[in-house]
Scaffold this active site. Sequence first.
Site, PDB file in Angstrom:
ATOM      1  N   ASP A 112       0.803  -1.282  -0.310  1.00 44.59           N
ATOM      2  CA  ASP A 112       0.241   0.038  -0.044  1.00 44.59           C
ATOM      3  C   ASP A 112       0.862   0.772   0.422  1.00 44.59           C
ATOM      4  O   ASP A 112       2.402   1.175   0.381  1.00 44.59           O
ATOM      5  CB  ASP A 112      -0.835  -0.253   1.194  1.00 44.59           C
ATOM      6  N   ASP A 146     -19.466   3.678  16.137  1.00 46.97           N
ATOM      7  CA  ASP A 146     -19.431   4.565  15.553  1.00 46.97           C
ATOM      8  C   ASP A 146     -19.452   5.856  15.022  1.00 46.97           C
ATOM      9  O   ASP A 146     -21.064   5.535  15.680  1.00 46.97           O
ATOM     10  CB  ASP A 146     -17.774   4.299  14.943  1.00 46.97           C
ATOM     11  N   ASP A 155     -10.619   2.035   0.038  1.00 47.06           N
ATOM     12  CA  ASP A 155      -9.923   1.472   0.638  1.00 47.06           C
ATOM     13  C   ASP A 155     -10.711   0.345   1.254  1.00 47.06           C
ATOM     14  O   ASP A 155     -10.336  -0.122   2.499  1.00 47.06           O
ATOM     15  CB  ASP A 155      -9.285   1.787   1.861  1.00 47.06           C
ATOM     16  N   ASP A 183     -33.018   2.964  11.591  1.00 44.80           N
ATOM     17  CA  ASP A 183     -32.383   1.740  10.419  1.00 44.80           C
ATOM     18  C   ASP A 183     -31.321   1.083  10.202  1.00 44.80           C
ATOM     19  O   ASP A 183     -30.026   1.268  10.476  1.00 44.80           O
ATOM     20  CB  ASP A 183     -33.240   3.068   9.057  1.00 44.80           C
ATOM     21  N   HIS A 194     -14.746  10.102  11.806  1.00 47.25           N
ATOM     22  CA  HIS A 194     -14.663   9.114  12.834  1.00 47.25           C
ATOM     23  C   HIS A 194     -14.733   7.318  12.993  1.00 47.25           C
ATOM     24  O   HIS A 194     -13.397   7.116  12.991  1.00 47.25           O
ATOM     25  CB  HIS A 194     -14.970   9.860  13.736  1.00 47.25           C
ATOM     26  N   ASN A 208      -3.099  -3.752  -1.749  1.00 45.71           N
ATOM     27  CA  ASN A 208      -3.938  -3.641  -3.179  1.00 45.71           C
ATOM     28  C   ASN A 208      -3.300  -2.005  -3.889  1.00 45.71           C
ATOM     29  O   ASN A 208      -3.555  -1.747  -4.766  1.00 45.71           O
ATOM     30  CB  ASN A 208      -5.226  -3.733  -3.129  1.00 45.71           C
ATOM     31  N   VAL A 309     -14.115  -5.474  29.888  1.00 43.61           N
ATOM     32  CA  VAL A 309     -13.957  -4.836  28.671  1.00 43.61           C
ATOM     33  C   VAL A 309     -11.879  -4.735  28.725  1.00 43.61           C
ATOM     34  O   VAL A 309     -11.447  -4.145  29.655  1.00 43.61           O
ATOM     35  CB  VAL A 309     -14.531  -3.187  28.979  1.00 43.61           C
ATOM     36  N   SER A 363      -9.234   6.548  20.622  1.00 40.01           N
ATOM     37  CA  SER A 363      -9.922   6.041  19.812  1.00 40.01           C
ATOM     38  C   SER A 363      -9.192   5.150  18.356  1.00 40.01           C
ATOM     39  O   SER A 363      -9.887   4.894  18.009  1.00 40.01           O
ATOM     40  CB  SER A 363     -11.100   7.608  19.218  1.00 40.01           C
TER      41      SER A 363
END
Length: 371
Positions: A112, A146, A155, A183, A194, A208, A309, A363
Amino acid sequence: LNKPKQALAKNSIVVTIGFIPFLTASNIVVNLNAADSGLLITRALGISPETRVTIKTTNKSTITRFSKGQKKPSETELKIATLSMAKKISSNPCIEYATPNYRRYKSLTPNDTLYHDHQWHYEKINLPGAWDTTTGVESIKVAVLDTGIAFGHPDLTSRHSADGYDFVSDFNNANNPDGDGIDNDPMDSCYDSHGTHVAGTVGAHTNNNEGVSGVDWNAKIMSLRVLGCEYGSDYDIAQAIRYAAGLDNDSGIEVDPADIINMSLGGADFNQTLADAVADAIKTGVIVIAAAGNESTSLPSYPAAFDGVISVSATDRDNQLAGFSNYGSKIDIAAPGVEIMSTFVSSENNTVIHDYRSLSGTSVAAPHVAG
């Protein structure tokens, strides 16, 4: 065979043993001075018929005996047998040492275009070495809770599962063009990017000849939109967690559950509804990962601080805790989180722009673990 080791000198025997799963069969190689000695050492060591034995001698002759057992041992059984045989052979006074016959490989490097100059963070967690073992499998599904994901990004095309969902229930916060609440369209309609950035780290198209590399090259990404243009509510996030785990939820849909949930979001306040959803998901076997928070504090941030977690803090290029990252006893693991290059989407004059940008925060550290 009964000579003490110190008397062996040039006649010392070196034994190399294949190590499963690095080899496809258990393999023992004995270096001797004569072929008949090879037969003697094989019998003396009591090598079982389940073991493939290759005896190499200094005069280049080779004696090979293959297993005639009807049942093929599992890789685990072969691994245990190989290590046990190494220990047994090492104890023989005629043997100088016995060692697993490991194989070495080149580290896989994707082609890449932004990988070499911008994705420094993958070398830090030894991803090239991990990619030599596996680049992931399509049967694994990672739920990204998210802002939604722009799967039109070159990508990210074809990287998503077919069961994404939008759980942002407040229309004013959602900016949904269809205007009908939750929905099955998890598109990032606020163009916050984000979630798109997080998804690129989890599993952008890799090798790729374009853009960035993802941690996992093959896993499917389940996009669950829980963050609107301004915020995400605990109730909406809880519903998305339940959806990802295959539990009852407000969508009324029961899906094939995700294997991993990534939540690059958080806040300081404890909420029982959110805690219950996380606990229920973990009970089903889903791995739940969350960003530790960017407040540079040891105070808990939820959902990262919930029991079970995996809480992820952020490190910099020098493997030091990032200045913004939360820390303390609730942190389980750290991952790169400073200037992380990944997929990005924006909108300008009603034109969608697919691009790549560097972002920082826990994040962007969390998806390194989720991938």
